[in-house]
Design a protein around this motif. Structure first.
Motif, PDB file in Angstrom:
ATOM      1  N   UNK A 209     -46.036 -14.576  35.832  1.00  0.00           N
ATOM      2  CA  UNK A 209     -44.854 -15.276  35.339  1.00  0.00           C
ATOM      3  C   UNK A 209     -44.638 -15.007  33.852  1.00  0.00           C
ATOM      4  N   UNK A 210     -45.731 -14.989  33.098  1.00  0.00           N
ATOM      5  CA  UNK A 210     -45.623 -14.724  31.657  1.00  0.00           C
ATOM      6  C   UNK A 210     -45.107 -13.311  31.408  1.00  0.00           C
ATOM      7  N   UNK A 211     -45.557 -12.369  32.209  1.00  0.00           N
ATOM      8  CA  UNK A 211     -45.157 -10.976  32.017  1.00  0.00           C
ATOM      9  C   UNK A 211     -43.665 -10.783  32.284  1.00  0.00           C
ATOM     10  N   UNK A 212     -43.080 -11.624  33.135  1.00  0.00           N
ATOM     11  CA  UNK A 212     -41.670 -11.493  33.473  1.00  0.00           C
ATOM     12  C   UNK A 212     -40.746 -12.146  32.456  1.00  0.00           C
ATOM     13  N   UNK A 213     -41.298 -12.903  31.505  1.00  0.00           N
ATOM     14  CA  UNK A 213     -40.485 -13.613  30.511  1.00  0.00           C
ATOM     15  C   UNK A 213     -40.104 -12.716  29.356  1.00  0.00           C
ATOM     16  N   UNK A 214     -38.955 -13.019  28.730  1.00  0.00           N
ATOM     17  CA  UNK A 214     -38.580 -12.274  27.522  1.00  0.00           C
ATOM     18  C   UNK A 214     -39.636 -12.486  26.437  1.00  0.00           C
ATOM     19  N   UNK A 215     -39.882 -11.481  25.592  1.00  0.00           N
ATOM     20  CA  UNK A 215     -40.951 -11.557  24.599  1.00  0.00           C
ATOM     21  C   UNK A 215     -40.872 -12.745  23.657  1.00  0.00           C
ATOM     22  N   UNK A 216     -39.698 -13.193  23.231  1.00  0.00           N
ATOM     23  CA  UNK A 216     -39.599 -14.265  22.243  1.00  0.00           C
ATOM     24  C   UNK A 216     -39.539 -15.655  22.829  1.00  0.00           C
ATOM     25  N   UNK A 217     -39.761 -15.802  24.111  1.00  0.00           N
ATOM     26  CA  UNK A 217     -39.565 -17.082  24.776  1.00  0.00           C
ATOM     27  C   UNK A 217     -40.865 -17.888  24.815  1.00  0.00           C
ATOM     28  N   UNK A 218     -41.402 -18.230  23.638  1.00  0.00           N
ATOM     29  CA  UNK A 218     -42.701 -18.892  23.530  1.00  0.00           C
ATOM     30  C   UNK A 218     -42.709 -20.276  24.142  1.00  0.00           C
ATOM     31  N   UNK A 219     -41.642 -21.045  23.979  1.00  0.00           N
ATOM     32  CA  UNK A 219     -41.619 -22.404  24.519  1.00  0.00           C
ATOM     33  C   UNK A 219     -41.752 -22.381  26.034  1.00  0.00           C
ATOM     34  N   UNK A 220     -41.035 -21.467  26.676  1.00  0.00           N
ATOM     35  CA  UNK A 220     -41.113 -21.357  28.121  1.00  0.00           C
ATOM     36  C   UNK A 220     -42.494 -20.881  28.542  1.00  0.00           C
ATOM     37  N   UNK A 221     -43.078 -19.996  27.766  1.00  0.00           N
ATOM     38  CA  UNK A 221     -44.425 -19.518  28.075  1.00  0.00           C
ATOM     39  C   UNK A 221     -45.410 -20.682  28.131  1.00  0.00           C
ATOM     40  N   UNK A 222     -45.284 -21.610  27.178  1.00  0.00           N
ATOM     41  CA  UNK A 222     -46.195 -22.759  27.168  1.00  0.00           C
ATOM     42  C   UNK A 222     -45.995 -23.622  28.410  1.00  0.00           C
ATOM     43  N   UNK A 223     -44.746 -23.753  28.853  1.00  0.00           N
ATOM     44  CA  UNK A 223     -44.482 -24.553  30.054  1.00  0.00           C
ATOM     45  C   UNK A 223     -45.119 -23.926  31.286  1.00  0.00           C
ATOM     46  N   UNK A 224     -45.088 -22.616  31.378  1.00  0.00           N
ATOM     47  CA  UNK A 224     -45.648 -21.930  32.539  1.00  0.00           C
ATOM     48  C   UNK A 224     -47.159 -22.087  32.584  1.00  0.00           C
ATOM     49  N   UNK A 225     -47.794 -22.052  31.431  1.00  0.00           N
ATOM     50  CA  UNK A 225     -49.245 -22.143  31.384  1.00  0.00           C
ATOM     51  C   UNK A 225     -49.636 -23.616  31.410  1.00  0.00           C
ATOM     52  N   UNK A 226     -49.492 -24.211  32.558  1.00  0.00           N
ATOM     53  CA  UNK A 226     -49.861 -25.605  32.758  1.00  0.00           C
ATOM     54  C   UNK A 226     -51.276 -25.609  33.309  1.00  0.00           C
ATOM     55  N   UNK A 227     -52.237 -25.648  32.412  1.00  0.00           N
ATOM     56  CA  UNK A 227     -53.644 -25.543  32.793  1.00  0.00           C
ATOM     57  C   UNK A 227     -54.044 -26.698  33.698  1.00  0.00           C
ATOM     58  N   UNK A 228     -53.504 -27.873  33.471  1.00  0.00           N
ATOM     59  CA  UNK A 228     -53.834 -29.007  34.326  1.00  0.00           C
ATOM     60  C   UNK A 228     -53.397 -28.747  35.760  1.00  0.00           C
ATOM     61  N   UNK A 229     -52.250 -28.117  35.939  1.00  0.00           N
ATOM     62  CA  UNK A 229     -51.794 -27.798  37.293  1.00  0.00           C
ATOM     63  C   UNK A 229     -52.721 -26.775  37.937  1.00  0.00           C
ATOM     64  N   UNK A 230     -53.168 -25.804  37.159  1.00  0.00           N
ATOM     65  CA  UNK A 230     -54.103 -24.804  37.684  1.00  0.00           C
ATOM     66  C   UNK A 230     -55.403 -25.481  38.079  1.00  0.00           C
ATOM     67  N   UNK A 231     -55.922 -26.365  37.214  1.00  0.00           N
ATOM     68  CA  UNK A 231     -57.168 -27.053  37.519  1.00  0.00           C
ATOM     69  C   UNK A 231     -57.019 -27.948  38.751  1.00  0.00           C
ATOM     70  N   UNK A 232     -55.853 -28.616  38.884  1.00  0.00           N
ATOM     71  CA  UNK A 232     -55.616 -29.464  40.056  1.00  0.00           C
ATOM     72  C   UNK A 232     -55.608 -28.619  41.324  1.00  0.00           C
TER      73      UNK A 232
END
Length: 162
Positions: free
Chosen positions: A130-153
């Protein structure tokens, strides 16, 4: 001949061709003859030693490469491999040069069985995709995608079903 070629190349198919035997025959010999199986294992260990020596040579002594200018050879340059040097250091002393990443959960080390580990890897690969498909400057969206709690759940769910 088979064992010698296996030690030189690390490739069973080439070793069998050099010895004039099939893969099935060589595997049968390995299964039925303890001494042959030991020689096979020793040959593969020797191959690893040869590869380690070559890695260290490239890391420490370097590799000389030609330098061309306007199509003519004008000299050489020696290239060293920092990656191979780092790998050699990690292998030689993992406590000093190994990964410093400490994954913990609630202060305790995470203990994952094979199923949970596989689920975590799949989740992390999906995040990376998902991160690779995002535009390079879209840092805020990148943080939303990396929801570590969701991964851990998801990992917790996977490990409870295994």
């Amino acid at each position: 001949m088979l064992i010698d070629t296996l030690a030189e190349t690390g490739r069973l198919r080439l070793a069998c061709i050099a010895a004039g035997v099939s893969l099935k025959t060589a595997s049968g010999w390995r299964t039925s003859h303890k001494a042959f199986a030991q020689a096979w294992d020793d040959a593969l260990k020797l191959r690893v030693d040869i590869l380690e020596d070559e890695c260290l040579r490239r890391a420490v002594e370097g590799v000389e490469r030609p330098v061309y200018q306007q199509g003519r050879l004008v000299g050489t340059v020696r290239d060293y491999s920092d990656q191979l040097l780092a790998l050699a250091l990690r292998a030689a002393d993992p406590t000093r040069y190994g990964s410093r990443v400490d994954i913990t959960s609630g202060g305790e080390p995470v203990q994952l069985d094979e199923g949970a580990r596989a689920a975590r890897i799949v989740q992390l690969l999906e995040v990376a995709h998902k991160r690779a498909l995002m535009p390079p400057g879209d840092a805020a969206t990148r943080r939303e995608v990396v929801d570590v709690q969701a991964v851990d759940a998801a990992v917790d769910d996977a490990s409870s079903t295994v």
